[in-house]
Design a protein around this motif. Structure first.
Motif, PDB file in Angstrom:
ATOM      1  N   VAL A   1      -3.616   2.861   6.294  1.00 47.77           N
ATOM      2  CA  VAL A   1      -2.818   1.654   6.086  1.00 47.77           C
ATOM      3  C   VAL A   1      -2.654   0.831   7.365  1.00 47.77           C
ATOM      4  O   VAL A   1      -2.718  -0.401   7.328  1.00 47.77           O
ATOM      5  CB  VAL A   1      -1.446   1.991   5.454  1.00 47.77           C
ATOM      6  CG1 VAL A   1      -0.575   2.788   6.387  1.00 47.77           C
ATOM      7  CG2 VAL A   1      -0.748   0.722   5.008  1.00 47.77           C
TER       8      VAL A   1
ATOM      9  N   LEU B   1      -3.683   4.605   1.791  1.00 53.20           N
ATOM     10  CA  LEU B   1      -2.459   5.068   2.444  1.00 53.20           C
ATOM     11  C   LEU B   1      -2.766   5.721   3.790  1.00 53.20           C
ATOM     12  O   LEU B   1      -2.053   5.520   4.770  1.00 53.20           O
ATOM     13  CB  LEU B   1      -1.705   6.045   1.544  1.00 53.20           C
ATOM     14  CG  LEU B   1      -0.424   6.626   2.133  1.00 53.20           C
ATOM     15  CD1 LEU B   1       0.597   5.518   2.387  1.00 53.20           C
ATOM     16  CD2 LEU B   1       0.164   7.689   1.232  1.00 53.20           C
ATOM     17  N   GLU B   2      -3.854   6.493   3.842  1.00 59.63           N
ATOM     18  CA  GLU B   2      -4.213   7.191   5.075  1.00 59.63           C
ATOM     19  C   GLU B   2      -4.635   6.235   6.189  1.00 59.63           C
ATOM     20  O   GLU B   2      -4.469   6.542   7.365  1.00 59.63           O
ATOM     21  CB  GLU B   2      -5.319   8.205   4.800  1.00 59.63           C
ATOM     22  CG  GLU B   2      -4.857   9.363   3.937  1.00 59.63           C
ATOM     23  CD  GLU B   2      -5.968  10.294   3.533  1.00 59.63           C
ATOM     24  OE1 GLU B   2      -7.114  10.126   4.020  1.00 59.63           O
ATOM     25  OE2 GLU B   2      -5.711  11.198   2.718  1.00 59.63           O
TER      26      GLU B   2
ATOM     27  N   PRO C   1      -6.483   5.194  -4.055  1.00 58.47           N
ATOM     28  CA  PRO C   1      -5.271   4.699  -3.389  1.00 58.47           C
ATOM     29  C   PRO C   1      -4.849   5.572  -2.208  1.00 58.47           C
ATOM     30  O   PRO C   1      -4.314   5.076  -1.223  1.00 58.47           O
ATOM     31  CB  PRO C   1      -4.213   4.725  -4.490  1.00 58.47           C
ATOM     32  CG  PRO C   1      -4.955   4.746  -5.755  1.00 58.47           C
ATOM     33  CD  PRO C   1      -6.258   5.404  -5.482  1.00 58.47           C
ATOM     34  N   LYS C   2      -5.108   6.863  -2.298  1.00 57.23           N
ATOM     35  CA  LYS C   2      -4.718   7.773  -1.218  1.00 57.23           C
ATOM     36  C   LYS C   2      -5.436   7.431   0.090  1.00 57.23           C
ATOM     37  O   LYS C   2      -4.866   7.545   1.174  1.00 57.23           O
ATOM     38  CB  LYS C   2      -4.995   9.222  -1.616  1.00 57.23           C
ATOM     39  CG  LYS C   2      -4.407  10.223  -0.677  1.00 57.23           C
ATOM     40  CD  LYS C   2      -4.521  11.619  -1.231  1.00 57.23           C
ATOM     41  CE  LYS C   2      -3.813  12.582  -0.295  1.00 57.23           C
ATOM     42  NZ  LYS C   2      -3.702  13.902  -0.866  1.00 57.23           N
TER      43      LYS C   2
ATOM     44  N   ILE D   1       0.844  -1.202   0.000  1.00 53.41           N
ATOM     45  CA  ILE D   1       0.000   0.000   0.000  1.00 53.41           C
ATOM     46  C   ILE D   1       0.873   1.243   0.000  1.00 53.41           C
ATOM     47  O   ILE D   1       0.617   2.197  -0.728  1.00 53.41           O
ATOM     48  CB  ILE D   1      -0.961  -0.007   1.208  1.00 53.41           C
ATOM     49  CG1 ILE D   1      -2.021  -1.099   1.032  1.00 53.41           C
ATOM     50  CG2 ILE D   1      -1.630   1.364   1.375  1.00 53.41           C
ATOM     51  CD1 ILE D   1      -2.916  -1.303   2.237  1.00 53.41           C
ATOM     52  N   ARG D   2       1.924   1.217   0.813  1.00 58.30           N
ATOM     53  CA  ARG D   2       2.825   2.378   0.865  1.00 58.30           C
ATOM     54  C   ARG D   2       3.575   2.579  -0.451  1.00 58.30           C
ATOM     55  O   ARG D   2       3.919   3.700  -0.805  1.00 58.30           O
ATOM     56  CB  ARG D   2       3.812   2.209   2.012  1.00 58.30           C
ATOM     57  CG  ARG D   2       3.181   2.380   3.364  1.00 58.30           C
ATOM     58  CD  ARG D   2       4.230   2.349   4.479  1.00 58.30           C
ATOM     59  NE  ARG D   2       3.588   2.347   5.759  1.00 58.30           N
ATOM     60  CZ  ARG D   2       3.391   1.259   6.521  1.00 58.30           C
ATOM     61  NH1 ARG D   2       3.837   0.083   6.108  1.00 58.30           N
ATOM     62  NH2 ARG D   2       2.780   1.348   7.677  1.00 58.30           N
TER      63      ARG D   2
ATOM     64  N   MET E   1       2.387   1.942  -3.463  1.00 49.74           N
ATOM     65  CA  MET E   1       1.475   2.245  -4.569  1.00 49.74           C
ATOM     66  C   MET E   1       1.594   3.701  -4.998  1.00 49.74           C
ATOM     67  O   MET E   1       1.973   4.562  -4.212  1.00 49.74           O
ATOM     68  CB  MET E   1       0.021   1.986  -4.150  1.00 49.74           C
ATOM     69  CG  MET E   1      -0.344   0.545  -4.031  1.00 49.74           C
ATOM     70  SD  MET E   1      -1.986   0.201  -3.342  1.00 49.74           S
ATOM     71  CE  MET E   1      -2.997   1.483  -3.923  1.00 49.74           C
ATOM     72  N   LYS E   2       1.240   3.970  -6.251  1.00 49.58           N
ATOM     73  CA  LYS E   2       1.135   5.348  -6.719  1.00 49.58           C
ATOM     74  C   LYS E   2      -0.198   5.890  -6.207  1.00 49.58           C
ATOM     75  O   LYS E   2      -1.256   5.378  -6.570  1.00 49.58           O
ATOM     76  CB  LYS E   2       1.209   5.408  -8.239  1.00 49.58           C
ATOM     77  CG  LYS E   2       2.553   4.992  -8.778  1.00 49.58           C
ATOM     78  CD  LYS E   2       2.593   5.086 -10.284  1.00 49.58           C
ATOM     79  CE  LYS E   2       3.950   4.644 -10.798  1.00 49.58           C
ATOM     80  NZ  LYS E   2       4.006   4.665 -12.263  1.00 49.58           N
ATOM     81  N   HIS E   3      -0.140   6.909  -5.389  1.00 48.12           N
ATOM     82  CA  HIS E   3      -1.333   7.371  -4.698  1.00 48.12           C
ATOM     83  C   HIS E   3      -2.100   8.461  -5.428  1.00 48.12           C
ATOM     84  O   HIS E   3      -3.126   8.929  -4.948  1.00 48.12           O
ATOM     85  CB  HIS E   3      -0.956   7.815  -3.290  1.00 48.12           C
ATOM     86  CG  HIS E   3      -0.415   6.685  -2.492  1.00 48.12           C
ATOM     87  ND1 HIS E   3       0.935   6.478  -2.327  1.00 48.12           N
ATOM     88  CD2 HIS E   3      -1.031   5.661  -1.869  1.00 48.12           C
ATOM     89  CE1 HIS E   3       1.119   5.391  -1.615  1.00 48.12           C
ATOM     90  NE2 HIS E   3      -0.048   4.863  -1.333  1.00 48.12           N
ATOM     91  N   ASN E   4      -1.635   8.857  -6.598  1.00 51.82           N
ATOM     92  CA  ASN E   4      -2.350   9.866  -7.372  1.00 51.82           C
ATOM     93  C   ASN E   4      -3.213   9.246  -8.467  1.00 51.82           C
ATOM     94  O   ASN E   4      -3.731   9.940  -9.316  1.00 51.82           O
ATOM     95  CB  ASN E   4      -1.361  10.861  -7.980  1.00 51.82           C
ATOM     96  CG  ASN E   4      -0.359  10.192  -8.904  1.00 51.82           C
ATOM     97  OD1 ASN E   4      -0.216   8.975  -8.910  1.00 51.82           O
ATOM     98  ND2 ASN E   4       0.334  10.987  -9.695  1.00 51.82           N
ATOM     99  N   LYS E   5      -3.369   7.938  -8.455  1.00 53.61           N
ATOM    100  CA  LYS E   5      -4.148   7.231  -9.480  1.00 53.61           C
ATOM    101  C   LYS E   5      -5.647   7.341  -9.197  1.00 53.61           C
ATOM    102  O   LYS E   5      -6.079   7.602  -8.071  1.00 53.61           O
ATOM    103  CB  LYS E   5      -3.747   5.755  -9.548  1.00 53.61           C
ATOM    104  CG  LYS E   5      -2.301   5.544  -9.950  1.00 53.61           C
ATOM    105  CD  LYS E   5      -2.082   5.999 -11.369  1.00 53.61           C
ATOM    106  CE  LYS E   5      -0.659   5.742 -11.805  1.00 53.61           C
ATOM    107  NZ  LYS E   5      -0.419   6.148 -13.163  1.00 53.61           N
TER     108      LYS E   5
END
Length: 115
Positions: free
Chosen positions: A29, A26-27, A22-23, A6-7, A9-13
């Motif tokens: 996780v 991350l928040e 994805p963001k 998860i960390r 991953m590209k979080h702007n997708k």
């Protein structure tokens, strides 16, 4: 492993059909990684996947040329981010297994890290 993926991953997708970006993963996780790992293990034991994970939003992505011609677009499938996470974990495990057991030819370079 789930938390690390998860960390990484590209979080702007864009989110998939389920609307989970994805963001968000991350928040949360720390809270979501163990439950996701449990669900992933159950799915792998049962050998089934959620029907929602088989759905995708298809959007046109502009390539080049005139924006008025449909030939200048290509389809992009937006699938579930959680499904992609599971796929990535499986791929990493399989590639690691194949490399460690010398089941991949040394001349194989495509799709392998550091080659």
């Amino acid at each position: 492993m789930v938390a690390k993926k998860i960390r990484d991953m590209k979080h702007n997708k864009s989110p998939g059909v389920d609307g989970i970006p994805p963001k968000l993963l991350l928040e949360i996780v720390e809270q979501i990684s163990i439950p996701l790992a449990t669900v992933f293990n159950l799915l792998l034991e049962e050998g089934v996947a959620s029907l929602e994970w088989k759905e995708a939003n298809i959007i046109p992505l502009f390539k080049k040329g005139s924006r008025n011609k449909s030939d200048n677009y290509r389809p992009v499938s937006l699938t579930s981010v959680i499904c992609k996470l599971l796929e990535r974990l499986i791929i990493d495990y399989l590639v690691n297994f194949l490399v460690k057991n010398y089941l991949i030819n040394p001349s194989q370079h495509g799709f392998l890290k550091a080659r």
